[in-house]
Scaffold this active site. Sequence first.
Site, short mmCIF file in Angstrom:
data_model
loop_
_atom_site.label_atom_id
_atom_site.label_comp_id
_atom_site.label_asym_id
_atom_site.label_seq_id
_atom_site.Cartn_x
_atom_site.Cartn_y
_atom_site.Cartn_z
CD GLU A 1 -1.95 -7.66 2.95
OE1 GLU A 1 -1.74 -6.49 2.53
OE2 GLU A 1 -2.38 -7.90 4.08
N GLY B 1 0.79 -5.07 0.92
CA GLY B 1 -0.39 -5.15 0.06
C GLY B 1 -0.09 -5.79 -1.28
CD GLU C 1 1.88 -5.51 5.69
OE1 GLU C 1 2.73 -6.39 5.97
OE2 GLU C 1 1.12 -5.59 4.71
CB ALA D 1 -0.88 -0.01 1.24
N1 CAA Z 1 4.63 3.29 -0.64
C1 CAA Z 1 5.04 4.45 -1.17
N2 CAA Z 1 6.20 4.61 -1.81
C2 CAA Z 1 7.00 3.52 -1.91
C3 CAA Z 1 6.63 2.26 -1.40
C4 CAA Z 1 5.38 2.15 -0.73
N3 CAA Z 1 4.94 1.00 -0.24
N4 CAA Z 1 7.64 1.38 -1.65
C5 CAA Z 1 8.58 2.07 -2.32
N5 CAA Z 1 8.21 3.36 -2.49
C6 CAA Z 1 8.93 4.43 -3.16
C7 CAA Z 1 10.09 4.92 -2.30
O1 CAA Z 1 9.66 5.84 -1.33
C8 CAA Z 1 10.98 5.54 -3.36
O2 CAA Z 1 10.46 6.80 -3.69
P1 CAA Z 1 11.46 8.10 -3.72
O3 CAA Z 1 12.39 7.78 -4.86
O4 CAA Z 1 10.52 9.21 -4.01
O5 CAA Z 1 12.14 8.14 -2.41
C9 CAA Z 1 10.77 4.63 -4.57
O6 CAA Z 1 9.54 3.94 -4.34
C10 CAA Z 1 11.85 3.58 -4.72
O7 CAA Z 1 11.97 2.88 -3.50
P2 CAA Z 1 13.37 2.66 -2.73
O8 CAA Z 1 14.30 3.79 -3.02
O9 CAA Z 1 13.05 2.38 -1.30
O10 CAA Z 1 13.87 1.35 -3.48
P3 CAA Z 1 14.85 0.23 -2.92
O11 CAA Z 1 15.17 -0.66 -4.09
O12 CAA Z 1 15.99 0.84 -2.15
O13 CAA Z 1 13.98 -0.62 -1.84
C11 CAA Z 1 11.99 -1.77 -1.08
C12 CAA Z 1 12.90 -1.37 -2.29
C13 CAA Z 1 12.78 -2.74 -0.17
C14 CAA Z 1 10.77 -2.48 -1.66
C15 CAA Z 1 11.61 -0.50 -0.29
O14 CAA Z 1 11.10 0.47 -1.20
C16 CAA Z 1 10.54 -0.74 0.74
O15 CAA Z 1 10.84 -1.28 1.81
N6 CAA Z 1 9.27 -0.36 0.46
C17 CAA Z 1 8.19 -0.44 1.39
C18 CAA Z 1 7.71 -1.88 1.55
C19 CAA Z 1 6.60 -1.96 2.60
O16 CAA Z 1 6.81 -1.68 3.74
N7 CAA Z 1 5.38 -2.37 2.18
C20 CAA Z 1 4.26 -2.49 3.05
C21 CAA Z 1 3.37 -1.27 2.93
S1 CAA Z 1 2.06 -1.27 4.14
C22 CAA Z 1 0.86 -2.24 3.48
O17 CAA Z 1 0.98 -2.77 2.39
C23 CAA Z 1 -0.39 -2.40 4.33
C24 CAA Z 1 -1.34 -3.45 3.86
O18 CAA Z 1 -1.36 -4.54 4.37
C25 CAA Z 1 -2.31 -3.16 2.81
#
Ligand code: CAA
Length: 258
Positions: free
Chosen positions: A112, A109, A132, A65
């Site tokens: 999921e 998400g 999460e 998400a």
């Molecule tokens: N939401 C918003 N933006 C996101 C995102 C997310 N879930 N995942 C990545 N991005 C964005 C980053 O902020 C970044 O944007 P900027 O360039 O503007 O900073 C861009 O995508 C590229 O990401 P990274 O620079 O972080 O890329 P990376 O290769 O270094 O890392 C990753 C990749 C490990 C996937 C890392 O991006 C990450 O940990 N993302 C979040 C994963 C996460 O926590 N997901 C769970 C979300 S909560 C949820 O999903 C609730 C539910 O149950 C519905």
Amino acid sequence: MSFATIELAREGRVGIIRLNRPQALNALCDQLVAELGSALDDLEADENIGAIILTGSEKAFAAGADIKEMQSRGFVDVLVTDFISKGWERVATCRKPVVAAVAGFALGGGCEMAMMCDIIIAAENAKFGQPEITLGIIPGAGGTQRLTRAIGKAKAMDLVLTGRMMDAAEAERSGLVARIVPAEKLMEEALAVASRIAGFSLPIVLMAKESVNRAFESSLAEGIKFERRLFHAAFATEDQKEGMAAFVEKRKPAFRHR
Ligand code: CAA
């Protein structure tokens, strides 16, 4: 219809939805979820479509998400707007089979959403996880439920409580993923699988999907009874006559699909 966050294409009897927010690793923002819903509405209503592929990019199926959208939201807001429920379950309620073609990150998400699909085909670089807990929340689109049913309590607890990722090999060993293919073959394999399904009788495909899904919602005895009723109903279709006649006559069946 044109979309800003997804791409929709048709190849034969297969509808292909590609999540397309590369700048955010396909994070599932409200707009994307809404557009995904209308693409699925389109494909479900299209009698020339028999199966659907949901995919992302080489780097990410979806990284979850959209955290930037969620960051400022509060309890009353998410409760009253029923955040996640609306739209998100649309993939799970699709009656036509949905194949998830997953490369790169399928997190939160994203994982999921892949689990709402019927078959997950993973590229060798796929990574699955429910991170999460690292954000101070828990999975909210079925992660604690579908993951536990798919891979069992031990592995689900490991992933949900530590937030670690598992690679494609571990996901296949655990029963989350149906097949692993080299990254460059992902769409070819997904298309082969979806086209094969789409070539069968659509009413029978719908029955088969519904019956397998019933296994998650009922006791064994109820599930068997449900399956038996659908099995009997299959004999009311022209495609049952055609499929069996083709076998006996040693030819390929020509299913009517409807
Ligand atoms: N939401 C918003 N933006 C996101 C995102 C997310 N879930 N995942 C990545 N991005 C964005 C980053 O902020 C970044 O944007 P900027 O360039 O503007 O900073 C861009 O995508 C590229 O990401 P990274 O620079 O972080 O890329 P990376 O290769 O270094 O890392 C990753 C990749 C490990 C996937 C890392 O991006 C990450 O940990 N993302 C979040 C994963 C996460 O926590 N997901 C769970 C979300 S909560 C949820 O999903 C609730 C539910 O149950 C519905």
